[in-house]
Structures are given as C-alpha cells and as structure tokens.
Design a protein around this motif. Structure first.
Motif, mmCIF file in Angstrom:
data_model
loop_
_atom_site.group_PDB
_atom_site.id
_atom_site.type_symbol
_atom_site.label_atom_id
_atom_site.label_comp_id
_atom_site.label_asym_id
_atom_site.label_seq_id
_atom_site.Cartn_x
_atom_site.Cartn_y
_atom_site.Cartn_z
ATOM 1 N N ALA A 1 0.698 -1.115 -0.012
ATOM 2 C CA ALA A 1 -0.136 0.009 0.107
ATOM 3 C C ALA A 1 0.839 1.199 -0.032
ATOM 4 O O ALA A 1 0.608 2.292 -0.759
ATOM 5 C CB ALA A 1 -0.852 -0.022 1.253
ATOM 6 N N TYR A 2 1.985 1.357 0.732
ATOM 7 C CA TYR A 2 2.698 2.431 0.783
ATOM 8 C C TYR A 2 3.447 2.622 -0.725
ATOM 9 O O TYR A 2 3.443 3.871 -1.108
ATOM 10 C CB TYR A 2 3.729 2.249 1.631
ATOM 11 C CG TYR A 2 3.599 2.208 3.138
ATOM 12 C CD1 TYR A 2 2.723 3.188 3.903
ATOM 13 C CD2 TYR A 2 3.723 1.100 3.942
ATOM 14 C CE1 TYR A 2 2.279 3.077 5.109
ATOM 15 C CE2 TYR A 2 3.321 0.851 5.121
ATOM 16 C CZ TYR A 2 2.627 1.915 5.990
ATOM 17 O OH TYR A 2 2.187 1.634 6.904
ATOM 18 N N ASP A 3 3.772 1.498 -1.464
ATOM 19 C CA ASP A 3 4.107 1.906 -2.849
ATOM 20 C C ASP A 3 3.117 2.355 -3.708
ATOM 21 O O ASP A 3 3.309 3.357 -4.598
ATOM 22 C CB ASP A 3 4.663 0.595 -3.346
ATOM 23 C CG ASP A 3 5.631 -0.217 -2.570
ATOM 24 O OD1 ASP A 3 6.534 0.579 -2.196
ATOM 25 O OD2 ASP A 3 5.918 -1.320 -2.768
ATOM 26 N N ILE A 4 1.813 1.992 -3.399
ATOM 27 C CA ILE A 4 0.830 2.627 -4.221
ATOM 28 C C ILE A 4 0.479 4.014 -4.015
ATOM 29 O O ILE A 4 0.450 4.866 -5.009
ATOM 30 C CB ILE A 4 -0.632 1.828 -3.968
ATOM 31 C CG1 ILE A 4 -0.429 0.434 -4.485
ATOM 32 C CG2 ILE A 4 -1.903 2.410 -4.497
ATOM 33 C CD1 ILE A 4 -1.616 -0.655 -3.801
ATOM 34 N N PHE A 5 0.511 4.697 -2.727
ATOM 35 C CA PHE A 5 0.509 5.996 -2.156
ATOM 36 C C PHE A 5 1.717 6.642 -2.727
ATOM 37 O O PHE A 5 1.704 7.739 -3.499
ATOM 38 C CB PHE A 5 0.479 5.946 -0.976
ATOM 39 C CG PHE A 5 -0.955 5.274 -0.292
ATOM 40 C CD1 PHE A 5 -2.209 5.742 -1.138
ATOM 41 C CD2 PHE A 5 -0.728 4.532 0.938
ATOM 42 C CE1 PHE A 5 -3.162 4.882 -0.605
ATOM 43 C CE2 PHE A 5 -2.031 3.903 1.204
ATOM 44 C CZ PHE A 5 -3.324 4.147 0.660
ATOM 45 N N PHE A 6 2.799 6.097 -2.848
ATOM 46 C CA PHE A 6 3.963 6.852 -3.269
ATOM 47 C C PHE A 6 3.970 7.012 -4.704
ATOM 48 O O PHE A 6 4.618 8.143 -5.190
ATOM 49 C CB PHE A 6 5.232 6.081 -2.833
ATOM 50 C CG PHE A 6 6.657 6.575 -3.521
ATOM 51 C CD1 PHE A 6 7.097 7.665 -2.626
ATOM 52 C CD2 PHE A 6 7.217 6.309 -4.573
ATOM 53 C CE1 PHE A 6 8.387 8.243 -3.209
ATOM 54 C CE2 PHE A 6 8.319 6.809 -4.931
ATOM 55 C CZ PHE A 6 9.137 7.799 -4.243
ATOM 56 N N GLU A 7 3.463 5.931 -5.422
ATOM 57 C CA GLU A 7 3.389 6.383 -6.941
ATOM 58 C C GLU A 7 2.106 7.054 -7.306
ATOM 59 O O GLU A 7 1.938 7.217 -8.570
ATOM 60 C CB GLU A 7 3.199 4.778 -7.320
ATOM 61 C CG GLU A 7 4.616 4.059 -7.444
ATOM 62 C CD GLU A 7 5.694 4.767 -8.048
ATOM 63 O OE1 GLU A 7 5.524 5.223 -9.084
ATOM 64 O OE2 GLU A 7 6.796 4.378 -7.657
ATOM 65 N N GLY A 8 1.400 7.763 -6.497
ATOM 66 C CA GLY A 8 0.291 8.612 -6.814
ATOM 67 C C GLY A 8 -1.033 8.286 -6.606
ATOM 68 O O GLY A 8 -1.983 8.840 -7.156
ATOM 69 N N GLY A 9 -1.459 7.257 -5.863
ATOM 70 C CA GLY A 9 -2.581 6.726 -5.537
ATOM 71 C C GLY A 9 -2.988 5.381 -6.138
ATOM 72 O O GLY A 9 -2.348 4.864 -6.891
ATOM 73 N N MET A 10 -4.406 4.981 -5.982
ATOM 74 C CA MET A 10 -5.121 4.030 -6.532
ATOM 75 C C MET A 10 -5.778 4.118 -7.717
ATOM 76 O O MET A 10 -6.397 5.425 -7.640
ATOM 77 C CB MET A 10 -6.004 3.102 -5.462
ATOM 78 C CG MET A 10 -5.107 2.654 -4.243
ATOM 79 S SD MET A 10 -6.155 1.937 -3.167
ATOM 80 C CE MET A 10 -5.455 2.613 -1.803
ATOM 81 N N LYS A 11 -5.900 3.373 -8.646
ATOM 82 C CA LYS A 11 -6.630 3.429 -9.915
ATOM 83 C C LYS A 11 -8.053 3.373 -9.390
ATOM 84 O O LYS A 11 -8.173 2.366 -8.479
ATOM 85 C CB LYS A 11 -6.096 2.700 -10.977
ATOM 86 C CG LYS A 11 -4.722 2.857 -11.264
ATOM 87 C CD LYS A 11 -4.518 2.069 -12.686
ATOM 88 C CE LYS A 11 -2.985 1.947 -13.029
ATOM 89 N NZ LYS A 11 -2.313 3.346 -13.280
#
Length: 71
Positions: free
Chosen positions: A6-16
């Motif tokens: 989840a931290y990677d997702i938020f770091f990359e700009g959020g969830m699709k």
C-alpha cells in the motif's frame, strides 16, 4: 500484494479507479480477512498471556494472495 505494498501505491500517486471498484465489490469479510494475522499478533501481545498465545500459520502475504488474486 505483499506487506507494505500500500505504501508503494500511495508513493506512486494513489490507486486506480479499477482497483477501488474491485475492492468495493469484494465481500467485507474477504477484504478484512487479510489483516487478521496481524491483528491477532498485535492484540495478542497486549491481552493474551504469552503462554496462552498461539503461533498463527497464516500471515498477511498468504491471506492477501488468497483474497486479492486479481491484483
């Protein structure tokens, strides 16, 4: 899905939107099952005497693999 993903997702700009819609379509039971092993570990240390605690054979990664095959 792995621990800290989840931290990677938020770091990359959020969830699709597609991810959120799939998550919202899941039964609540399946969505929350993933965190059960960590919840037991956390609360067990606070409220269950050490000699009575069990050692879970499941962890977040195993439960996420079962419930989030579509990720």
């Amino acid at each position: 899905m792995k621990t800290l993903y989840a931290y990677d997702i938020f770091f990359e700009g959020g969830m699709k939107e597609e991810y959120l819609m799939r998550a919202f379509e899941m039964p609540v039971r399946d969505f929350f099952t993933t965190s059960l092993a960590e919840m037991y570990d956390y609360y067990g240390q606070k409220y269950i005497p050490a000699e009575e605690r069990i050692k879970p054979k499941l962890n977040f990664d195993i439960l996420a693999e079962i419930n989030f095959k579509w990720v």
